[in-house]
Every structure is written in C-alpha cells, then in structure tokens.
Design a protein around this motif. Structure first.
Motif, PDB file in Angstrom:
ATOM      1  N   PRO C 282      19.252 -43.511 -42.972  1.00  0.00           N
ATOM      2  CA  PRO C 282      20.745 -43.984 -43.097  1.00  0.00           C
ATOM      3  C   PRO C 282      20.649 -45.614 -43.869  1.00  0.00           C
ATOM      4  N   ALA C 283      19.779 -46.319 -43.832  1.00  0.00           N
ATOM      5  CA  ALA C 283      19.581 -47.679 -44.120  1.00  0.00           C
ATOM      6  C   ALA C 283      20.048 -47.699 -45.740  1.00  0.00           C
ATOM      7  N   GLN C 284      19.530 -46.596 -46.532  1.00  0.00           N
ATOM      8  CA  GLN C 284      19.593 -46.600 -47.984  1.00  0.00           C
ATOM      9  C   GLN C 284      21.064 -46.196 -48.401  1.00  0.00           C
ATOM     10  N   GLN C 285      21.647 -45.537 -47.490  1.00  0.00           N
ATOM     11  CA  GLN C 285      23.039 -44.996 -47.895  1.00  0.00           C
ATOM     12  C   GLN C 285      24.293 -45.906 -47.194  1.00  0.00           C
ATOM     13  N   PRO C 286      25.265 -45.899 -47.681  1.00  0.00           N
ATOM     14  CA  PRO C 286      26.542 -46.389 -47.039  1.00  0.00           C
ATOM     15  C   PRO C 286      26.760 -45.421 -46.011  1.00  0.00           C
ATOM     16  N   ARG C 322      25.225 -50.655 -34.744  1.00  0.00           N
ATOM     17  CA  ARG C 322      24.147 -51.098 -33.828  1.00  0.00           C
ATOM     18  C   ARG C 322      22.832 -50.862 -33.929  1.00  0.00           C
ATOM     19  N   GLU C 323      22.631 -49.524 -34.488  1.00  0.00           N
ATOM     20  CA  GLU C 323      21.356 -49.005 -34.764  1.00  0.00           C
ATOM     21  C   GLU C 323      20.971 -49.611 -36.270  1.00  0.00           C
ATOM     22  N   ASN C 324      21.510 -49.669 -37.118  1.00  0.00           N
ATOM     23  CA  ASN C 324      21.308 -50.071 -38.488  1.00  0.00           C
ATOM     24  C   ASN C 324      22.424 -51.195 -39.084  1.00  0.00           C
ATOM     25  N   ALA C 356      26.244 -61.995 -37.737  1.00  0.00           N
ATOM     26  CA  ALA C 356      24.916 -62.420 -36.966  1.00  0.00           C
ATOM     27  C   ALA C 356      23.838 -61.472 -37.959  1.00  0.00           C
ATOM     28  N   ALA C 357      24.092 -60.108 -38.092  1.00  0.00           N
ATOM     29  CA  ALA C 357      23.160 -59.431 -38.838  1.00  0.00           C
ATOM     30  C   ALA C 357      22.987 -59.446 -40.081  1.00  0.00           C
ATOM     31  N   LEU C 358      23.881 -60.145 -40.905  1.00  0.00           N
ATOM     32  CA  LEU C 358      23.990 -60.078 -42.371  1.00  0.00           C
ATOM     33  C   LEU C 358      23.429 -61.630 -42.694  1.00  0.00           C
TER      34      LEU C 358
END
Lengths: 150, 664, 379
Positions: C282-286, C322-324, C356-358
C-alpha cells in the motif's frame, strides 16, 4: 514673598511636577512597553538581551511536551517559522494545538523563548487580535464562517 | 401577541421623545417661554418609561427563550438557569447598550423629578443636553446594535451565553458600572448648561455634587465588582490587570474623584469654578471614551462583543460631537465666568487643588498608557502592549505623594492653614505608622523595605481620618457621651470624607499585603497528598464528577490545615465544560479565613493520576474590596448632607430652622 | 391588529406627555439670582459654624465673610442680570405644534423602516405546546429535551431520544442519552450497541477501547446484534486484523436475510477489506477512495446506515494512515473528510499526526491546506 511671588511659586511647582510626570511617562513607554512579534518577524528584530516581548502565533500541532511537574514546552508557529517556548505554570483553559496564543517573556540566547505568561483566547470565537491581524496579512486566516461570530 | 415588536416600537418612540426633549426645553430657554421649558420634565420622564418598557420586553424575551429574537438566540439557551437568562439580557453588546440608554434616561428622569428648585432655564438646558445624549445613543442602538432584530424561522435552541459571563458577579457589574459611567452624564449636562447659559450659579456645585457623589459611588462599586469577578473567575489570582478595558472604567473614576473634590471648593468658597466645569466635561468624556474603547471592538477582548466597524465609527462620531462640542463651548464661554474666593497655598483649598493636580496627572498617565498602543499601531503598524510594568512606574509615583498627603487635607483650615499644627495633631497616627513599618520589618522575614513602608502608609491612611473624626468630636477632652453626640452631630459630609479616606486606606492595605506577602505554589498533587503553602498546609482529597444544569465538571476537593494542624476548612476547585459551546473553564476554589483567602486553581491532569495545582495564600486580600465598600458608604453618607439641598429659595424657612437646631 | 392598537395607544400617551405640559399655566419661578442669594446666605451661616469648630482661623473668617458679602452686594446692585426675556407666543406655539407632531411622525416613520410589525412572539414553551404533527424533527427533539430537563429520570424518554441524537450527528448528546437510558432502564443489546456506535462517532469513527467495551457487552446480551457485530469488526480492521474483520463481516452477512440493511453494509465492508488485502504494497499506491459501488451502496442505505458507512470509510482511511503514514494525499483527504463531517477536533488531530509523519515540504502543504479549510479560523 508677595502674593504674586507665592502664586508663581505654586504654578512653578505644579509645572515641575507635570514635567516630571510627562518625562516619566515617556521614559516608561520606551522601557516598559513590550513589542509584539510573530515567529517570522523575530529573526529580523534586533532585541537587546532580556528585553520583554510578546510572541504570538499558533500552537504548533504535536509540539506540546510536558516536562517535570508543571513545566511545559511547546512551539509557536506562524506556519512559516516556529519558535520553541518553555513555560512553568498553568496553561489557560483554551490552550490547544493549532490554537491562537500570545506568550510574554524573553528570548534566550539559545533561541528558546522563556514565557512567564501565556494567554489563549477567551472563547471559541475569539482569536487574539494581534495574531488574527498578522495571520490575515499572511493570507492564512479566513474570515469566520457566518454565524460563528457575533 | 407581538410583545417583541411593541418593545421595538417603544424604543423608537423613546428616540422620538429624546429628539423632542432636546428641542423643546432648549427653544423654551432661548425664547424665554416658561411652558416650553417646563415641558422638558414630563417629556424626559415619558422617554425613560418608553426605554425602560423596551428593556423589560427584551428581558421577557430572554426569560421565555424567544429565539425568534436574534439577540436572544445568540446569547441564551433554554436550559440556562433563570438568573442567567435574565442577566444574559445585558451580557452582550446590543443588550448592554440598551441598558446604557435605560440608565441614561433614568438619570434624566431623576433630574426632571428632583430639580424643581433649579432656575427654569438652567433646568431646561440640562434636560435638553441629556436629551441630546439620549437621542444620539438611541439612534446608535436602533441603527447599528438593535436588540430587537428578528430571526425567522426561529431556531429551537440558542447558542448560549459565553460561560465565563455566566456569573453572579457579572450580573451586577455592568449595571453598577453603567450607573457610574452614565451618572456623570448629569454632571456633563450641568456643565454644558452652565456654558450655554453663560453663567455659573453659586449653587451650581451644590446641584452637581450629589450627582457626582452618586455616580462615583456606583462606579466605585462597579469597578470593585469587576475586579473581584476577574479575581475569582479568571483563575489567575490577580485583582487588577491594567487591561485597557479596566483602564476605561478607571479613568472616569479618577477624574470623577477629582471632580468630587474640586466641587467642594466650589460650593464652599465659590473658587475653582472654571476648572470644575472643565472637569465635569472631562469626566463624562472619559466615560464616553471608555464606552467607545469597549464597545467599538478597537480593543479585542472578552468585553468587545462588537466587531462591526460601523458601530465603532458611529460611537466615534458621538464621541467627537460631545467632547469636541463641549470643549468648543468651554473655550467660547470660559472667559465670561468669574473667578471666586482667594486662598493661601497651604489651606484646605490648596490641598484640594493638589489633590486635583495629582489625580488628573494620574488620569493622564493611564490615558497615555491605554491609547498609546492604539495610536502607535495606527501610525507605524508596530504592535506593543503596555501593561503593569508601565503603570507601576508612572501611576505609582504619581499617586504615592497624594496618598501621603491625604490625611492632612481634611484637617487643614479653609483659606489659610497651619501645616505645623496639623502635623502635631496627626503625630499619633504618624507614630503608629512608623511603628507598624518597623514591626513589619522585624517580624516578617520576607518583607522588604518597600513592603514595610507600604504597610506604614496604609496605617497612616487608616488612622488619619480616624484622628480627624476624633479631633472634631473632641474625643478624650469631653465625656464619652458628649463626644459621641458630637460625632453623630457632625455634618454628614465630614463623616463621609473620613469614611472615603478610611476605605482608601483599607484598599491600600489589602493591595500592599497581597502584593508583598502572598505565597504562591505550583505543584502536581495526587489524591491524599499534602503540600505546604506558607505556614499552612493543604491536602488534596480527591476528584468528584458533578453534573450542573448546563455544564459538567470535575471537582477537586481540598482541605486546608492551619499551622496548629487543625482543619480550617474545605475548598473545592473545578474544571468545567459548558455543554452548549463545548467550552472548558476553570473554577477557582476560594476559602476565606478572616480577611485573608486561600486560592486554589486547577491545571491539567498528569498521566499518573495527579493534577497540576496552583495555590496562593493571599493575606488581607478581601480588604481590597471591603475598602471599596467603605468608600461607597462614605459617598452614601455624604449624599445625605443637608448642605446639598440648600440653594432653593422656596426652602428657606425649613433650612433656617435646621440651621437653628444645629447651632443650638 | 393588536400591535397597531397598542402602538397607537403608546403614541397617544407619548404625545400627551408633550402636549399636556404645554397647555398648563406655569407659575413664575424664582430668578436665578434668588438662588444665588440663598446660597450665599447659607455660605455665611456655614462660615460661622466652621469658625466655631475651628475649621477656619478668625482672621480668615472675617476675610471670607467680606468676600461673600461682596458677592451678595453685587447681585443686589446688579438686579436681575439676565434680561427678562419674554418670547413671542407665536414662536413658542410653533415649537409646541412641531414637537407634538414630531412624536408620531418620527416614531411611525422610523419603525416602518426598522420593525416587523406582523411577526408574532415565539416563546419556547408556547412553541413546544403546539401540535406535534406540525413540527419538524428539531422541534420534536427540543420538546423532548424540555421534557427531560424537567423529568431527568424518565428512562424511556432518553431511550427514544438517544438514536435520534445519533442520527442528527449529535454524538456527544447521544452518548449521554444512552448512558442515562442504561442507568435508568438497565442494559440491553440495542442500548449498548448504540452507545458503542455513538462513542465511535465521537471519536470520528474510531472504535475506541470504551466503545469496544460497550459493543462487547451488547454481544454478550444478544450475540446476533448486527450493529455491535459490524462495529466490532471495524475495530478489528482498525487494529490491523483485516482478515479477521473480513471473516466477521462475512459471517455476519451470511446470517442476515437478503434485504437487511446491515447485510449490505457488511458486504461492502468485505469488499473493501478484500481490496485492501489485495493491495500488496500500500505504500506505493495512493490510498483507494470509495468506488462507484460503495457510493451506490451508500445511496441505498438509510441515512443512519449511510452515516455509519461514511464513518467506517473515514475510520478505515484513518486506520490505514496509522499503519502507513507516508501518504500526503491520504492525510489531505482525511482532514478534508473530518472537516466535512464537522469534526474539527479530529481534523486538528489528523493534521497533527500528518505533520508529524511527513517531511518538511509536505507537512507545510498540509498545514496550508488545513488553514484554507478554516481549521485555523474556526478552531
């Protein structure tokens, strides 16, 4: 002393007093008034060490850290620059992340703002005036939605 | 029924009557028609009745939660307790401006009712000026701040009053403050009328002084109430913040205090006439300025309900009209007024002039501190804040010599006083003050020289007026019963003066003790823990949730423990959330022990089940407000002085009889 | 009509207040000088008293007496300083007529532009007493609230009101109402499931520990309760146990009759879970948005279920982020969704987590977006 001399003395005394009061007032305005800054203005400002200023902006989301006991640190941002702030004491009821806030204190040499008072807005429709004006200038502020202000 | 609309109509009718009230008596006085002049009275009273009726209708709309009225919807809620439904009427911009006008017309009606002994043309001019002020503000209310604007379709629930305004202190604070602010309008109207007439009657000061006293009394109460409200409701433990809004009410108080004193010289010695007229104009101008600052939204704070620029411009226009107009009239006519009696610099008159010099200078420093940030921002765009440090450095040094001089004034003789003799009489008071200073220096470790001197100054201020009364009643030199009778027989104004000064001393003592000796402690507490605060201790008992009518709160219970380990009382502070606005507030817990208070305010809970607690021990803090009550009592006693009712030819016989009794 | 009568009466009263004094004969009052003489006399008497009390020295008293006497003399000598002005009766009459006319003209003229004479009063109590059939849902709720404010121990009232609150998106009120109903009427699967749903609603669709506890209690009372089963599966999905959640939804859908609304919701959830399981990395896909099927399904559902579904989708997005968390577009959509749902607190929370994540530039873009959505202004 004649009556005229007495009167002159009284008027002279009054003028000296008024003069002293005026001088004192302008001296105090120069010394004791604290200027208001947003984080981005702070770098351009020339502050003498220990000068009291007011720093306003939004509480940066995710920046609130509670330290030992009543110590708390957070960052004030204008979405462009942000300044770390430390404060000891009780934060206002409406102190929240992303919220408009004004802190008063001195900027340390390490770039950390040491606040001795923190003001948040009084209610949910109130944004500190200085903060609101500055945000409007930067185009970040949007007018309140109809019905939310009165 | 359409009561709301009838109330709205009554308000419009009041405006029409105010216009007529301005024109008819004025025209009467100019063309010398007694009927036109006399008509001013009934018109004024009718205008008051119409305004009061409109206000009653608005209140009833609040009580009945009529959300078809925009103002009610914006500021009320059906579940709000009845008391706050009623007080909500003036807890917002529109309602409070309506209250302002009600009180203005009320004072007009009072003048109309109790001025039968005034010269007809002066009375006519006074009522006319009152009418003009009323017309200006009624037009302001009707066109920019109309509380009767309707909302169709009507919602079923209101948006609730700002929770920090839901408080009994706020229920009383604005009406008292307005009674003070607006009461000075009568002094202004008398001043303007005298200038229009081109002569100041000998009795002018006697007619004006009761209104000044009454307005000053209410303003004192209003400011004290506002201060106490901020003290317990905002949870910061401070009693005065030098906030521009507070300054706005403090400036007319200072100027009004000066007027109170200069009017004494005027009524007794017919001196300081021109100055007193100017002061009457300035006092009400400062009231108007205060109204402008608070109501225009120039200062954004909890008081500024208005952010609509048209309102600010409108009030600014009213301000310019009345201040500019009256000062222009003053410049035009002051030359025609005659000067009064002569006096030596060291005399009662001289001391009152000194009082005026210091008070007006103090007013000016507050004015500069309040307006300078606004002007600077308008001119340069720089934003500054002027707070306590500025006022401590300017207002303090100006007031200090005045406070030292206060006990001398009432003991000095008229025309030419003997400072040495007065000092001898005040020797006992001075000795006790020095003794108190030394005692504080020796006994209280934390006390600095300033704190000790402050206590000494307060003792001096308290004992001075008492000495004055004792001297005048000849306590000690005649039997107790005789001196008691003499004390009671003293003119009321003398007793009032002494009470006023005594109250000032008590307030000063409260301020000095709180600032110098208060103990503050911020810590994290868990249930069952105990912490020290000064020589006392406080134990945190635990939390309990409470459901209020329109809020929920978490209450924290504490027990105060005295130095001898006995429990001296319980105190509970709370974190409250108002349901309608989802607004959190902190309710401070206050335990009064004697004249001192223990003050507890809650912070945020910590992760390990504790809570941040801020505790103050505030010694003698209640004296700050009790002193204000004593000052009010002084003004009230002075109001009953018979001298204020002399000046009417028709009452000659009765007054003569009273004189005979007094001198007998 | 009544308004006109009362307004006319008020106008007549006000006009009379102007008119009557003008018709009365006024006795000549004393001149201003008479007042002054009176005051000076009193000042003289007071001077004697002050002298007696020692408030003024004898020499000064004599001086002061002379001053006052001089003023008295000046008045007596000058006579009436003000010229006795006798105005022309004609001018006075003109002023009087104009004044009496001004009252009705100004008041009616101004009111005509400002007022709304036809609008009746609307006190709340009278409106609540109207026939319920004519009332909107808001009015019925207001009526029920008024009733419950007076009878807070009426459990049935709370029981009826709670799901209505939930449907009106007043989740906090719904939670309070469910709690009252449970306290007064005891546990039931419906109430506990409703409480769980409302608690999740308050947390922007996130099934919190508190919400799970209520849902599990509902299952204990009635293992077949659809709402509880559905949201417990949502909780599983949020915890990352997507396969288990899918199984739970499948079991639920199988047990329900064909036309049950919950069956549709469960089937949609299964499809969504499938898609997410299928997306290997899922990280590679929107993050996927709702499909046309989802939207169609949402249109068919009742409004209550539709809300639940939207919330589930938002909650799913939230959980996915939250996961990704490295997904700028996902955060932007989440913040926008919360703002649209009127959940500004959650939006602020999402903004915080996103920032925080980005990394710097993306975080700044997110903050700007939030500001443009009025997060700054309304918060």
């Amino acid at each position: 002393m004649t009556r005229k001399q007495k009167r002159l003395a009284v008027i002279g005394g009054a003028l000296v007093f008024l003069g002293a009061a005026t001088a004192l007032t302008f001296y105090a305005l120069g010394q004791k008034a604290s200027y208001f800054f947003m984080p981005a203005d702070l770098q351009a400002a020339s502050l003498s060490p220990g000068q009291r200023i007011r720093l306003g902006g939004l509480v940066e989301p995710g920046s609130i850290r509670r330290g030992q006991g009543t110590q708390v640190s957070f960052a004030v941002t204008d979405t462009d620059k942000s300044v770390p702030v430390t404060y000891t004491g009780i934060l206002p009821d409406l102190f929240r992340e992303g919220q408009g806030v004004i802190t008063e204190g001195t900027l340390g040499a390490d770039g950390v703002f040491e606040a001795d008072s923190v003001l948040a807005k009084h209610d949910e429709t109130y944004m500190p005036k200085e903060v609101a004006d500055s945000l409007k200038e930067k185009g970040i502020w949007q007018e309140e939605t109809p019905g939310s202000g009165s | 029924m359409a009561m709301v609309e009838i109330g709205h109509f009554a308000l419009v009718l009041a405006f029409a009557l105010a216009l007529v009230q301005t024109a008819v008596p004025f025209a009467g006085a100019r063309i010398g028609d007694e009927r036109l002049m006399a008509a001013g009275g009934p018109i004024t009273i009718a205008g008051f009745l119409a305004t009061a009726f409109a206000f009653a209708v608005l209140t009833s709309a609040y009580v009945q939660s009529d959300f078809s009225v925009l103002n009610v919807w914006e500021n009320s809620h059906s579940l709000k307790p009845m008391l706050y439904k009623i007080t909500g009427t003036w807890g917002n911009h529109e309602g409070s401006m309506l209250l302002w006008v009600v009180i203005l017309t009320f004072f007009g009606a009072m003048v109309a009712l109790f001025s039968a002994n005034l010269p007809a043309s002066l009375r006519a001019d006074v009522l006319s000026v009152q009418g003009l002020i009323g017309a200006a503000f009624l037009l302001f209310v009707l066109t920019t701040s109309n509380p009767f604007t309707r909302l169709i379709p009507a919602p079923f629930e209101g948006r609730d009053l700002n929770p920090i305004l839901q408080d009994i202190g706020l229920a009383i604070h604005p009406p008292l403050l307005y009674l003070g602010y607006v009461g000075f309008s009568v002094c202004f109207s008398f001043a303007a009328a005298a200038l229009i007439e081109g002569r100041i009657d000998a009795a002018w000061a006697r007619w004006v002084r009761p209104w000044t006293l009454a307005a000053w009394m209410f303003l004192t109460g209003g400011i004290a109430m506002g201060s106490y409200w901020a003290y317990y409701e905002l949870g910061w433990g401070g009693f005065w913040f030098w906030d521009p809004v507070e300054n706005a009410s403090f400036m007319p108080w200072l100027a009004g205090t000066a007027l109170l004193h200069s009017a004494i010289v005027m009524e007794k010695r017919s001196a300081l006439k021109i100055w007193s007229v100017l002061l009457a104009i300035l006092t009400f101008s400062l009231s108007l300025l205060g109204t402008f600052l608070v109501r225009s939204g120039v200062l954004t704070s909890v008081h500024a309900f208005a952010t609509d620029p048209s309102r600010g411009v409108f009030i600014l226009a009213i301000l310019t009209l009345f201040i500019g107009g009256s000062l222009a009239l003053f410049a035009l006519r002051a030359g025609t007024l005659t000067a009064g009696g002569l006096f030596h610099p060291i005399s009662r008159e001289g001391s009152l002039v000194l009082n005026n010099l210091f008070l007006t200078t103090a007013t000016a420093t507050v004015l500069v501190g309040t307006l300078y940030p606004l002007l600077l921002e308008a001119v340069t765009g720089d934003k500054i804040s002027v707070g306590a440090p500025f006022f401590n450095l300017t207002f303090g040094p100006v007031m200090l010599p005045l406070l030292v001089a206060v006990p001398f004034g009432p003991l000095l003789a008229w025309k030419r006083g003997d400072l040495l003799a007065v000092s001898q009489r005040l020797f006992a008071a001075f000795a006790v003050a020095i003794f108190a200073t030394l005692l504080v220096l020796m006994l209280v470790d934390s006390a600095g020289a300033f704190a000790a001197a402050g206590v000494g100054l307060s003792a001096w201020l308290i004992l001075g007026p008492l000495t004055d009364l004792a001297m005048k009643a000849a306590v000690g030199s005649v039997p107790v019963a005789v001196s008691l009778r003499r004390l009671i027989g003293l003119p009321r104004s003398i007793i009032g003066t002494a009470l006023g000064h005594l109250g000032l001393g008590l307030t000063t003592l409260g301020i000095v003790c709180t600032l110098a000796f208060q103990v503050e402690h911020i810590t994290v507490m868990k249930p069952g823990e105990t912490t020290d605060i000064g020589s006392r201790q406080i134990r945190f008992e635990g939390f309990s949730p409470v459901q209020g009518p329109n809020f929920t709160e978490t209450r924290a219970l504490f027990t105060a423990i005295a130095a001898d380990r006995s429990e001296s009382g319980r105190v509970s502070a709370a974190k409250r959330v108002y349901t309608a606005r989802q607004m959190p507030t902190t309710e401070a817990g206050i335990l009064t022990l004697g004249l001192s208070q223990l003050y507890v305010s809650l912070g945020d809970p910590t992760d390990d089940g504790g809570i941040v607690v801020r505790i103050w021990w505030k010694p003698l803090v209640t004296l700050i407000w009790l002193g204000a009550l004593v000052m009010m009592a002084g003004a009230g006693v002075s109001l009953t002085d018979r001298r204020l009712r002399v000046g009417a030819p028709s009452r000659r016989s009765r007054a003569g009889k009273a004189n005979a009794e007094v001198s007998a | 009509m009544l308004f006109l009568i009362v307004a006319a009466l008020l106008t007549v009263g006000a006009s009379l207040a102007v008119l009557l004094p003008l018709t009365k004969q006024v006795s000549r009052v004393a001149t201003a000088d008479a007042h002054d003489i009176e005051v000076y006399r009193d000042q003289l008497q007071e001077l004697e008293r002050d002298a007696g009390r020692g408030l003024i020295a004898p020499a000064e008293a004599v001086e002061a007496r002379t001053e006052i006497a001089r003023r008295l003399l000046r008045i007596s000598a000058g006579g009436d300083t003000q010229a006795d002005r006798h105005g022309s009766p004609l001018a006075a009459r003109a002023v009087g007529v104009a004044a009496v006319l001004a009252v009705p003209l100004v008041s009616w003229g101004l009111y005509a532009t400002l007022g709304s004479p036809t609008l009746p009063d609307a006190p709340l109590s009278a409106r609540l007493a109207e026939n319920p059939k004519d009332q909107s849902i808001d009015e019925l709720v207001a009526r029920a609230e008024a009733h419950l404010a007076g009878n807070p121990e009426d459990g049935r009232g709370w029981d009826v009101l709670a799901p209505i609150y939930a449907r009106m998106q007043r989740q906090q009120d719904a939670v309070a109402a469910y709690r009252h109903a449970i306290r007064l009427l005891g546990d039931s699967a419906e109430r506990q499931a409703g409480l769980g749903e409302a608690l999740a609603g308050m947390a922007a669709g996130l099934v919190t520990a508190e919400a799970s506890a209520a849902l599990r209690r509902a299952i204990e009372l009635d293992p077949a309760n659809s709402k509880a089963r559905f949201f417990l599966a949502v909780a599983m999905a949020q915890d990352g146990r997507l396969a288990e959640a899918k199984a739970a939804w499948q079991a639920m859908a199988a047990a329900l009759p064909e036309n049950d609304a919950w069956r549709g919701a469960a089937e949609n959830a299964v499809a969504e879970a499938d898609r997410r399981l299928a997306a290997a990395s899922p990280a590679q896909q929107p993050a996927p948005g709702p499909t046309q099927q989802d939207i169609d399904a949402a249109a068919e559902l009742s409004s209550q279920d539709r809300t639940a579904m939207i919330e589930t989708m938002v909650a799913g997005l939230d959980a996915r982020l939250r996961e990704n968390p490295q997904d700028e577009e996902g955060w932007a959509r989440l913040i926008r969704s919360y703002v649209v749902l009127g959940k500004s607190d959650e939006a602020g929370d999402a903004l915080k987590r996103g920032v925080a994540a980005l990394d710097g530039a993306a975080a700044a873009r997110l903050t700007t977006l939030a500001a443009s959505l009025g997060l700054v202004a309304t918060e």
